[in-house]
Write a protein that holds these residues in place. Sequence first.
Motif, PDB file in Angstrom:
ATOM      1  N   ILE A   1       0.756  -1.147   0.101  1.00 38.55           N
ATOM      2  CA  ILE A   1      -0.156   0.124  -0.111  1.00 38.55           C
ATOM      3  C   ILE A   1       0.747   1.147   0.001  1.00 38.55           C
ATOM      4  O   ILE A   1       0.517   2.344  -0.804  1.00 38.55           O
ATOM      5  N   GLU A   2       1.691   1.158   0.755  1.00 36.29           N
ATOM      6  CA  GLU A   2       2.940   2.249   0.803  1.00 36.29           C
ATOM      7  C   GLU A   2       3.490   2.523  -0.619  1.00 36.29           C
ATOM      8  O   GLU A   2       3.855   3.781  -1.115  1.00 36.29           O
ATOM      9  N   ALA A   3       3.883   1.326  -1.243  1.00 35.61           N
ATOM     10  CA  ALA A   3       4.490   1.749  -2.591  1.00 35.61           C
ATOM     11  C   ALA A   3       3.419   2.070  -3.465  1.00 35.61           C
ATOM     12  O   ALA A   3       3.795   2.923  -4.334  1.00 35.61           O
ATOM     13  N   LEU A   4       2.191   1.789  -3.365  1.00 37.12           N
ATOM     14  CA  LEU A   4       1.236   2.253  -4.331  1.00 37.12           C
ATOM     15  C   LEU A   4       0.990   3.731  -3.940  1.00 37.12           C
ATOM     16  O   LEU A   4       0.829   4.403  -4.915  1.00 37.12           O
ATOM     17  N   ARG A   5       0.831   4.116  -2.882  1.00 39.43           N
ATOM     18  CA  ARG A   5       0.529   5.733  -2.348  1.00 39.43           C
ATOM     19  C   ARG A   5       1.675   6.263  -2.910  1.00 39.43           C
ATOM     20  O   ARG A   5       1.740   7.587  -3.472  1.00 39.43           O
ATOM     21  N   SER A   6       3.187   6.011  -2.882  1.00 39.95           N
ATOM     22  CA  SER A   6       4.308   6.726  -3.385  1.00 39.95           C
ATOM     23  C   SER A   6       4.416   6.720  -4.722  1.00 39.95           C
ATOM     24  O   SER A   6       4.450   7.838  -5.248  1.00 39.95           O
ATOM     25  N   GLU A   7       3.968   5.735  -5.550  1.00 38.09           N
ATOM     26  CA  GLU A   7       3.881   5.503  -6.752  1.00 38.09           C
ATOM     27  C   GLU A   7       2.886   6.673  -7.459  1.00 38.09           C
ATOM     28  O   GLU A   7       3.134   7.292  -8.284  1.00 38.09           O
ATOM     29  N   TYR A   8       1.814   6.699  -6.612  1.00 42.71           N
ATOM     30  CA  TYR A   8       0.687   7.653  -7.099  1.00 42.71           C
ATOM     31  C   TYR A   8       1.271   9.169  -7.038  1.00 42.71           C
ATOM     32  O   TYR A   8       1.154   9.739  -8.107  1.00 42.71           O
ATOM     33  N   LYS A   9       1.959   9.431  -5.956  1.00 37.93           N
ATOM     34  CA  LYS A   9       2.335  10.732  -5.649  1.00 37.93           C
ATOM     35  C   LYS A   9       3.484  11.071  -6.540  1.00 37.93           C
ATOM     36  O   LYS A   9       3.466  12.180  -7.122  1.00 37.93           O
ATOM     37  N   ASP A  10       4.459  10.142  -6.958  1.00 36.51           N
ATOM     38  CA  ASP A  10       5.536  10.455  -7.951  1.00 36.51           C
ATOM     39  C   ASP A  10       4.989  10.624  -9.310  1.00 36.51           C
ATOM     40  O   ASP A  10       5.339  11.424 -10.056  1.00 36.51           O
ATOM     41  N   SER A  11       3.747   9.968  -9.631  1.00 38.66           N
ATOM     42  CA  SER A  11       3.309  10.020 -10.941  1.00 38.66           C
ATOM     43  C   SER A  11       2.693  11.178 -11.402  1.00 38.66           C
ATOM     44  O   SER A  11       2.291  11.588 -12.570  1.00 38.66           O
ATOM     45  N   THR A  12       1.667  11.461 -10.366  1.00 36.86           N
ATOM     46  CA  THR A  12       0.847  12.596 -10.528  1.00 36.86           C
ATOM     47  C   THR A  12       1.446  13.792  -9.892  1.00 36.86           C
ATOM     48  O   THR A  12       0.653  14.935 -10.243  1.00 36.86           O
ATOM     49  N   GLY A  13       2.322  13.924  -8.921  1.00 42.73           N
ATOM     50  CA  GLY A  13       2.735  15.001  -8.336  1.00 42.73           C
ATOM     51  C   GLY A  13       1.751  15.577  -7.367  1.00 42.73           C
ATOM     52  O   GLY A  13       1.976  16.534  -6.608  1.00 42.73           O
TER      53      GLY A  13
ATOM     54  N   ASN B   1      -5.306  12.479  -0.539  1.00 46.26           N
ATOM     55  CA  ASN B   1      -6.027  13.420   0.666  1.00 46.26           C
ATOM     56  C   ASN B   1      -7.137  12.305   1.213  1.00 46.26           C
ATOM     57  O   ASN B   1      -8.144  12.397   1.172  1.00 46.26           O
ATOM     58  N   PRO B   2      -6.523  11.383   2.003  1.00 44.16           N
ATOM     59  CA  PRO B   2      -7.286  10.578   2.723  1.00 44.16           C
ATOM     60  C   PRO B   2      -8.453  10.954   3.670  1.00 44.16           C
ATOM     61  O   PRO B   2      -8.188  12.030   4.367  1.00 44.16           O
ATOM     62  N   GLU B   3      -9.566  10.480   4.008  1.00 44.25           N
ATOM     63  CA  GLU B   3     -10.601  10.974   4.650  1.00 44.25           C
ATOM     64  C   GLU B   3     -11.144   9.886   5.416  1.00 44.25           C
ATOM     65  O   GLU B   3     -11.218   8.762   5.147  1.00 44.25           O
ATOM     66  N   GLY B   4     -11.558  10.187   6.700  1.00 44.47           N
ATOM     67  CA  GLY B   4     -12.173   9.095   7.755  1.00 44.47           C
ATOM     68  C   GLY B   4     -11.034   8.230   8.070  1.00 44.47           C
ATOM     69  O   GLY B   4     -10.043   8.720   8.317  1.00 44.47           O
ATOM     70  N   ASP B   5     -11.619   7.078   8.287  1.00 43.39           N
ATOM     71  CA  ASP B   5     -10.566   5.930   8.824  1.00 43.39           C
ATOM     72  C   ASP B   5      -9.372   5.771   7.852  1.00 43.39           C
ATOM     73  O   ASP B   5      -9.522   5.437   6.882  1.00 43.39           O
ATOM     74  N   LEU B   6      -8.151   5.978   8.297  1.00 37.41           N
ATOM     75  CA  LEU B   6      -6.861   6.012   7.384  1.00 37.41           C
ATOM     76  C   LEU B   6      -6.568   4.739   6.899  1.00 37.41           C
ATOM     77  O   LEU B   6      -6.471   4.526   5.714  1.00 37.41           O
ATOM     78  N   MET B   7      -6.848   3.546   7.611  1.00 35.77           N
ATOM     79  CA  MET B   7      -6.607   2.235   7.306  1.00 35.77           C
ATOM     80  C   MET B   7      -7.694   1.767   6.282  1.00 35.77           C
ATOM     81  O   MET B   7      -7.279   0.975   5.311  1.00 35.77           O
ATOM     82  N   ASN B   8      -8.983   2.167   6.487  1.00 37.45           N
ATOM     83  CA  ASN B   8      -9.959   1.745   5.589  1.00 37.45           C
ATOM     84  C   ASN B   8      -9.531   2.477   4.422  1.00 37.45           C
ATOM     85  O   ASN B   8      -9.687   1.885   3.223  1.00 37.45           O
ATOM     86  N   TRP B   9      -9.571   3.665   4.326  1.00 36.00           N
ATOM     87  CA  TRP B   9      -9.419   4.390   3.101  1.00 36.00           C
ATOM     88  C   TRP B   9      -8.160   4.120   2.302  1.00 36.00           C
ATOM     89  O   TRP B   9      -8.410   3.679   0.912  1.00 36.00           O
ATOM     90  N   TYR B  10      -6.937   3.853   2.843  1.00 34.64           N
ATOM     91  CA  TYR B  10      -5.862   3.103   2.149  1.00 34.64           C
ATOM     92  C   TYR B  10      -6.065   1.840   1.598  1.00 34.64           C
ATOM     93  O   TYR B  10      -5.723   1.556   0.404  1.00 34.64           O
ATOM     94  N   SER B  11      -6.811   1.017   2.320  1.00 28.61           N
ATOM     95  CA  SER B  11      -7.272  -0.189   2.079  1.00 28.61           C
ATOM     96  C   SER B  11      -7.807  -0.275   0.582  1.00 28.61           C
ATOM     97  O   SER B  11      -7.696  -1.032  -0.487  1.00 28.61           O
ATOM     98  N   TRP B  12      -8.950   0.508   0.627  1.00 30.47           N
ATOM     99  CA  TRP B  12      -9.822   1.042  -0.534  1.00 30.47           C
ATOM    100  C   TRP B  12      -8.975   1.425  -1.610  1.00 30.47           C
ATOM    101  O   TRP B  12      -9.447   0.939  -3.002  1.00 30.47           O
ATOM    102  N   PHE B  13      -8.199   2.259  -1.396  1.00 23.61           N
ATOM    103  CA  PHE B  13      -7.317   3.030  -2.438  1.00 23.61           C
ATOM    104  C   PHE B  13      -6.391   1.856  -3.152  1.00 23.61           C
ATOM    105  O   PHE B  13      -6.319   1.796  -4.610  1.00 23.61           O
ATOM    106  N   ALA B  14      -5.774   1.102  -2.366  1.00 25.36           N
ATOM    107  CA  ALA B  14      -4.906   0.128  -2.948  1.00 25.36           C
ATOM    108  C   ALA B  14      -5.782  -1.162  -3.839  1.00 25.36           C
ATOM    109  O   ALA B  14      -5.191  -1.177  -4.760  1.00 25.36           O
ATOM    110  N   PHE B  15      -6.796  -1.434  -3.260  1.00 26.52           N
ATOM    111  CA  PHE B  15      -7.588  -2.479  -4.013  1.00 26.52           C
ATOM    112  C   PHE B  15      -8.091  -1.966  -5.181  1.00 26.52           C
ATOM    113  O   PHE B  15      -7.684  -2.413  -6.349  1.00 26.52           O
ATOM    114  N   GLU B  16      -8.543  -0.709  -5.456  1.00 26.78           N
ATOM    115  CA  GLU B  16      -9.202   0.013  -6.336  1.00 26.78           C
ATOM    116  C   GLU B  16      -7.811   0.154  -7.555  1.00 26.78           C
ATOM    117  O   GLU B  16      -8.051  -0.025  -8.715  1.00 26.78           O
ATOM    118  N   THR B  17      -6.840   0.574  -7.102  1.00 31.14           N
ATOM    119  CA  THR B  17      -5.465   0.993  -7.848  1.00 31.14           C
ATOM    120  C   THR B  17      -5.043  -0.305  -8.545  1.00 31.14           C
ATOM    121  O   THR B  17      -4.975  -0.238  -9.761  1.00 31.14           O
TER     122      THR B  17
END
Length: 118
Positions: free
Chosen positions: A74-86, A90-106
Amino acid sequence: MNTTEIKKRLTEMANSTDENIQKQVAAEALAYSSDNICDFFNDLLKYGCVSGMISMLIYYCDTHEFFMKHYDEIEALRSEYKDSTGLALNPEGDLMNWYSWFAFETVARNLAESFGIY
């Protein structure tokens, strides 16, 4: 890539000994639709995990477990997103939930693109 080829690739991923998010996405895709596997990706990428269509990621206890199990990925996907888009996420609510959904969808989006679905 046709539906038969996509199902074959997803089956290989789902049966892999690797414990990664791609394996989870493949298993969910195969369980979702036996007729048209593209429906899974189209529905997920249109409505997201927030829709409740990913049964393993509905409850916080499950998304927290997913997050802890796949933290490095998940951290690698977050970093890749930041690097590729600049842009920073901006997670909202429960961070673990938000990042789990972000990673699965990515990962699902990446697979759909590789299959020529999305």
